[in-house]
Write a protein that holds these residues in place. Structure first.
Motif, PDB file in Angstrom:
ATOM      1  N   VAL A 210       0.845  -1.196   0.000  1.00 60.58           N
ATOM      2  CA  VAL A 210       0.000   0.000   0.000  1.00 60.58           C
ATOM      3  C   VAL A 210       0.876   1.240   0.000  1.00 60.58           C
ATOM      4  O   VAL A 210       1.780   1.381   0.830  1.00 60.58           O
ATOM      5  N   CYS A 211       0.612   2.131  -0.929  1.00 59.91           N
ATOM      6  CA  CYS A 211       1.328   3.401  -1.013  1.00 59.91           C
ATOM      7  C   CYS A 211       0.310   4.541  -0.886  1.00 59.91           C
ATOM      8  O   CYS A 211      -0.856   4.388  -1.243  1.00 59.91           O
ATOM      9  N   GLY A 212       0.768   5.660  -0.380  1.00 65.26           N
ATOM     10  CA  GLY A 212      -0.114   6.812  -0.242  1.00 65.26           C
ATOM     11  C   GLY A 212      -0.495   7.384  -1.587  1.00 65.26           C
ATOM     12  O   GLY A 212       0.150   7.120  -2.610  1.00 65.26           O
ATOM     13  N   SER A 213      -1.543   8.199  -1.593  1.00 64.43           N
ATOM     14  CA  SER A 213      -2.034   8.764  -2.850  1.00 64.43           C
ATOM     15  C   SER A 213      -1.014   9.693  -3.496  1.00 64.43           C
ATOM     16  O   SER A 213      -1.100   9.974  -4.685  1.00 64.43           O
ATOM     17  N   GLY A 214      -0.031  10.166  -2.719  1.00 60.76           N
ATOM     18  CA  GLY A 214       0.980  11.049  -3.280  1.00 60.76           C
ATOM     19  C   GLY A 214       2.127  10.306  -3.951  1.00 60.76           C
ATOM     20  O   GLY A 214       3.016  10.924  -4.545  1.00 60.76           O
ATOM     21  N   THR A 215       2.123   8.976  -3.883  1.00 61.63           N
ATOM     22  CA  THR A 215       3.190   8.193  -4.511  1.00 61.63           C
ATOM     23  C   THR A 215       3.070   8.289  -6.028  1.00 61.63           C
ATOM     24  O   THR A 215       1.985   8.088  -6.577  1.00 61.63           O
ATOM     25  N   PRO A 216       4.164   8.593  -6.722  1.00 63.01           N
ATOM     26  CA  PRO A 216       4.097   8.700  -8.184  1.00 63.01           C
ATOM     27  C   PRO A 216       3.578   7.414  -8.812  1.00 63.01           C
ATOM     28  O   PRO A 216       4.099   6.323  -8.541  1.00 63.01           O
ATOM     29  N   SER A 254      -1.693   2.236  -4.949  1.00 66.96           N
ATOM     30  CA  SER A 254      -1.642   3.623  -4.509  1.00 66.96           C
ATOM     31  C   SER A 254      -3.029   3.978  -3.996  1.00 66.96           C
ATOM     32  O   SER A 254      -3.971   4.162  -4.774  1.00 66.96           O
ATOM     33  N   ALA A 255      -3.160   4.021  -2.660  1.00 67.86           N
ATOM     34  CA  ALA A 255      -4.471   4.217  -2.041  1.00 67.86           C
ATOM     35  C   ALA A 255      -4.987   5.616  -2.307  1.00 67.86           C
ATOM     36  O   ALA A 255      -4.243   6.591  -2.246  1.00 67.86           O
ATOM     37  N   ASP A 256      -6.266   5.702  -2.582  1.00 67.67           N
ATOM     38  CA  ASP A 256      -6.921   6.986  -2.787  1.00 67.67           C
ATOM     39  C   ASP A 256      -7.424   7.482  -1.432  1.00 67.67           C
ATOM     40  O   ASP A 256      -8.468   7.052  -0.946  1.00 67.67           O
ATOM     41  N   GLY A 257      -6.632   8.347  -0.806  1.00 62.96           N
ATOM     42  CA  GLY A 257      -7.026   8.836   0.516  1.00 62.96           C
ATOM     43  C   GLY A 257      -6.045   8.398   1.581  1.00 62.96           C
ATOM     44  O   GLY A 257      -4.836   8.462   1.387  1.00 62.96           O
ATOM     45  N   ASN A 258      -6.544   7.931   2.713  1.00 67.80           N
ATOM     46  CA  ASN A 258      -5.734   7.590   3.867  1.00 67.80           C
ATOM     47  C   ASN A 258      -5.099   6.215   3.690  1.00 67.80           C
ATOM     48  O   ASN A 258      -5.754   5.181   3.845  1.00 67.80           O
ATOM     49  N   ALA A 259      -3.806   6.181   3.380  1.00 62.87           N
ATOM     50  CA  ALA A 259      -3.120   4.916   3.149  1.00 62.87           C
ATOM     51  C   ALA A 259      -3.060   4.075   4.419  1.00 62.87           C
ATOM     52  O   ALA A 259      -3.126   2.847   4.368  1.00 62.87           O
TER      53      ALA A 259
END
Length: 302
Positions: A210-216, A254-259
């Motif tokens: 799981v990666c945060g939404s800011g991950t390229p 890449s999670a949309d929101g709270n990773a």
């Protein structure tokens, strides 16, 4: 008979019988392969006479098994009852104890479930100790990408998808007759995993990074390719969970929101999951960075 004639390598199922091919099978095999050529030829080479070559190579390191329908399971009018063939080749003993399996199902038995029953019997023979088995530890099968029926068959038997083999085989495309190098997915099962419970492979979620939404997104996709897996971006939790449960590959999401919340929810749902923001976000675009990132992430998938 010689010790390598395979006379002990037999198995009986509810509706099929499995044994090593013999010279008496050449004509029925030719008929069955010819009858099934248009369907088989879409994915595999078709040579109605290739049993002759397999019989010449028959030994402890090369086996051709035939799956036959028992009398009560035969299609009306079919006197031979040849359901399919399975070739177990590239057998390596020593510390490897592994082999490769190739197979074809024959008409008119496709879709009856008989071939799957026979395949399970063959896998059992391969992984069973001698003399009633080949005594191997691992069996793999390679499926051309796009052949979902074949991949689904392996997954239903408990095989795991291990990797994608790029440009593995030179084959005709099955449509226009042109040849090219085709990618294949490699599946495998080991003795410890056999016999698998029905559909067990689909019930066990694969690993999810799981990666945060800011991950390229480009970095996530590059790492997924390096892992032989799937990359997801901007999809809802349910879609990610479904992919994690049914994809035969690692998932980089890449999670949309709270990773963090997505990470915890996947854990509660039973997925094997880890955070990968720090590793994926550090990729500069250099291929070596992608490889290093994948190597660091792989242990988190176990």
């Amino acid at each position: 008979m010689s010790e390598d004639d395979g006379r002990f390598l037999v198995a009986d199922g509810e509706r099929v019988h499995v044994s090593v091919a013999t010279g008496g099978d050449i004509a029925p095999y030719r008929e069955a392969m010819t009858r099934s050529a248009s369907r088989i030829g879409r994915w595999n080479p078709v040579n109605p006479d290739d049993l002759v070559h397999h019989l010449a190579a028959q030994s402890a390191t090369h086996r051709t098994f035939l799956i036959r329908a028992k009398d009560a399971a035969r299609v009306a009018g079919d006197e031979v009852g040849l359901v399919g063939c399975v070739n177990v080749t590239n057998v390596v003993h020593g510390r490897f104890m592994s082999a490769t399996m190739g197979y074809n199902a024959f008409d008119p038995y496709v879709g009856t479930g008989l071939f799957r029953e026979g395949m399970a019997l063959v896998v059992g023979i391969v992984l069973r100790q001698a003399p009633h088995g080949m005594g191997l530890h691992r069996l793999e099968a390679n499926v051309r990408i796009g052949n979902d029926t074949s991949a689904g068959l392996l997954r239903s038997l408990g095989f795991r998808r291990e990797r994608t083999m790029r440009r593995m085989l030179w084959l005709a495309d099955g449509l226009g007759g042109r040849s090219a190098w085709f990618d294949h997915d490699s599946f495998a099962v080991t003795r410890e995993e056999w016999p698998a419970a029905p559909h067990a492979a689909n019930d066990l979620p694969t690993g999810v990074i799981v990666c945060g939404s800011g991950t390229p997104a480009a970095a996530a996709f590059a790492v997924a390719r390096e892992l032989g897996g799937v990359a997801l971006a901007d999809v809802p939790f349910d879609a990610a969970l479904t992919t994690a449960r049914y994809a035969a590959a690692p998932v980089v999401w890449s999670a949309d929101g709270n990773a963090e919340a997505a990470h915890d929810a996947l854990l509660r749902a039973g997925a094997t999951v880890a955070r990968g923001d720090d590793i994926v976000a550090s990729i500069s675009g250099n291929p070596a960075d992608v490889t290093r990132a994948a190597l660091r992430l792989r242990p988190r998938l176990v």
